[in-house]
Design an enzyme around this catalytic site. Structure first.
Site, PDB file in Angstrom:
ATOM      1  N   CYS A  81      -3.856  -2.510   3.560  1.00 51.50           N
ATOM      2  CA  CYS A  81      -5.116  -1.973   2.742  1.00 51.50           C
ATOM      3  C   CYS A  81      -5.878  -3.202   2.254  1.00 51.50           C
ATOM      4  O   CYS A  81      -6.867  -3.553   3.082  1.00 51.50           O
ATOM      5  CB  CYS A  81      -4.573  -0.933   1.826  1.00 51.50           C
ATOM      6  SG  CYS A  81      -5.969   0.067   1.134  1.00 51.50           S
ATOM      7  N   HIS A 108      -0.694   2.854   4.181  1.00 49.98           N
ATOM      8  CA  HIS A 108       0.565   2.106   3.608  1.00 49.98           C
ATOM      9  C   HIS A 108       1.898   2.436   4.011  1.00 49.98           C
ATOM     10  O   HIS A 108       2.288   3.385   3.909  1.00 49.98           O
ATOM     11  CB  HIS A 108       0.327   2.741   1.982  1.00 49.98           C
ATOM     12  CG  HIS A 108      -0.847   2.228   1.203  1.00 49.98           C
ATOM     13  ND1 HIS A 108      -0.692   1.255   0.452  1.00 49.98           N
ATOM     14  CD2 HIS A 108      -2.016   2.508   1.324  1.00 49.98           C
ATOM     15  CE1 HIS A 108      -1.931   0.846  -0.112  1.00 49.98           C
ATOM     16  NE2 HIS A 108      -2.532   1.639   0.344  1.00 49.98           N
ATOM     17  N   GLU A 141       4.589   1.173   3.313  1.00 50.18           N
ATOM     18  CA  GLU A 141       5.598   1.289   2.333  1.00 50.18           C
ATOM     19  C   GLU A 141       5.753   2.856   1.641  1.00 50.18           C
ATOM     20  O   GLU A 141       6.852   3.196   1.095  1.00 50.18           O
ATOM     21  CB  GLU A 141       5.280   0.396   1.311  1.00 50.18           C
ATOM     22  CG  GLU A 141       4.087   0.679  -0.011  1.00 50.18           C
ATOM     23  CD  GLU A 141       2.871   0.455   0.861  1.00 50.18           C
ATOM     24  OE1 GLU A 141       2.560   0.212   2.033  1.00 50.18           O
ATOM     25  OE2 GLU A 141       1.846   0.263  -0.394  1.00 50.18           O
TER      26      GLU A 141
END
Lengths: 180, 226
Positions: free
Chosen positions: A85, A165, A167
């Site tokens: 990002c 993202h 994660e």
């Protein structure tokens, strides 16, 4: 050792709980790592790394763009790097790309456009961004959503950028990045 | 940075508040009182004691009611945040969201529209690790709602301790229950935390449960000096 570059506006920020800790949770059992906020990074810190991950940042935090001169080391880095990002935005910018307003919040469908070692096919990804990039000729586009460029790779370096993202969803991407 | 915390009185928003207070300036709590007991967005059991919790913490509370009609409740949330921004000159909102993309997406969109930061300090946190941290930090938390098999009335009012966490871990393995209740399996109420200036003591309560659904209704409490 993997260096996680904290892209949030200051060291030890409240936002780091949201953008750094989830990355730490995913990679902590797989590799050695350390975390540094971008403004505290010195050349010797870069020299000690095997790979670098640049984190995301809050939707309203674009301080890193004003501080772009603190990221000049990126162009000289010859080992694997993954920007998430905000991390992708700064990688794109230092290599001459431009940003384009493109807001996506929540799960979006991402389509792979070019074969690569991190992901394949069509998948849902978690997004939280107001901008995407118009990549310079240094990059290949690896994936797109309906509205935004979602992943890029430098044509000659092992440098990747992801707008989504991993994660949050698609954590296997970190495993592939750490192992490759 | 001046922050408002979306506050339900449960463990997640209270812990998010705790973390936020250590890093930034929290100037208000915002509680949404939903008349819909099955709200997708808002914690409902014992939301009425958020006034006393705010007093125990020492931070002003802005309390707003919603009918709890899906999506319309988001307009009510937006209006509450807008009001808090105006009164307290907020720069951002803090939430206790852990994994719910449904919740986080909706709050992020509202904050984006109102030009506020939306900050989720517990985002993606391991739920068992979270419970252990709360116990280690000496939070006094009771289970105030159960909404999933095989949880039953015996869980209501139980204090979250290492023993309860161990039982929740077993249920996670066997029934895929989220140990911190992120899937709505259970709700909690915080009676004390290290940063509370006063602690909350229950003086009257009632359990109302049927099968695997029930709430621990706090009928009266008092604030006690620590």
């Amino acid at each position: 050792m993997i260096l996680i570059v904290d892209m949030n506006h200051k060291k030890d920020s409240l936002e780091a709980y949201e953008f750094i800790q989830p990355i730490v949770s995913v990679i902590k059992d797989k590799t050695d790592f350390r975390v540094l906020q971008y403004s505290e990074i010195k050349d010797k810190d870069i020299d000690k790394t095997d790979k670098i991950i640049l984190s995301g940042a809050n939707l309203k935090d674009n301080r890193f763009i004003d501080d772009i001169d603190k990221f000049s080391w990126i162009t000289n880095y010859d080992k694997p790097m993954l920007g998430i990002c905000a991390g992708m935005e700064i990688i794109a910018l230092v290599f001459g790309s431009t940003l384009k307003p493109c807001t996506e919040i929540g799960l979006v469908e991402v389509n792979t456009k070019k074969k690569n070692s991190l992901f394949s096919g069509k998948f849902n990804a978690y997004s939280l961004h107001s901008y995407s990039v118009i990549p310079s000729t240094n990059f290949d586009i690896l994936a797109e959503s309906k509205n935004c460029v979602h992943a890029i790779k430098h044509k000659t370096k092992d440098i990747y950028g992801l707008m989504f993202h991993p994660e949050v969803k698609n954590k296997d991407i970190f495993e592939k990045f750490v192992k490759n | 940075m001046k922050l408002g915390v979306l506050f339900s009185g449960g463990k997640d928003s209270t812990y998010a508040l705790d973390i936020a207070m250590k890093k930034e300036t929290v100037v208000c709590l915002i509680a949404i009182v939903s008349k819909n007991k099955e709200s997708y967005m808002f914690h409902t059991p014992n939301i009425h004691i958020t006034d006393l919790q705010a007093e125990a913490i020492g931070i002003p509370l802005l309390k707003v009611e919603t009918e709890g009609i899906k999506e319309k409740e988001l307009e009510d949330l937006e209006n509450a945040i807008k009001k808090a921004k105006k009164i307290y000159k907020l720069n951002g909102i803090v939430t206790g969201t852990i994994q719910s993309v449904y919740q986080s997406k909706r709050i992020e969109i509202i904050c984006d529209k109102l030009n506020l930061k939306c900050i989720n300090p517990l985002w993606m946190k391991d739920q068992v690790e979270l419970l252990n941290e709360l116990v280690e930090n000496k939070y006094n938390i009771i289970i105030s709602g159960i909404f999933a098999y095989p949880l039953d009335e015996s869980w209501l009012g139980q204090k979250i301790d290492k023993n309860i966490i161990a039982k929740l871990v077993v249920l996670q393995a066997k029934y895929e229950i989220n140990p911190a209740g992120e899937g709505g399996e259970l709700e909690t109420t915080v009676l004390d935390a290290p940063f509370f200036k006063k602690r909350i003591v229950l003086t009257d309560f009632e359990k109302n449960a049927k099968d695997n659904s029930g709430i621990f209704i706090i009928k009266s409490v008092e604030l006690v000096d620590k």
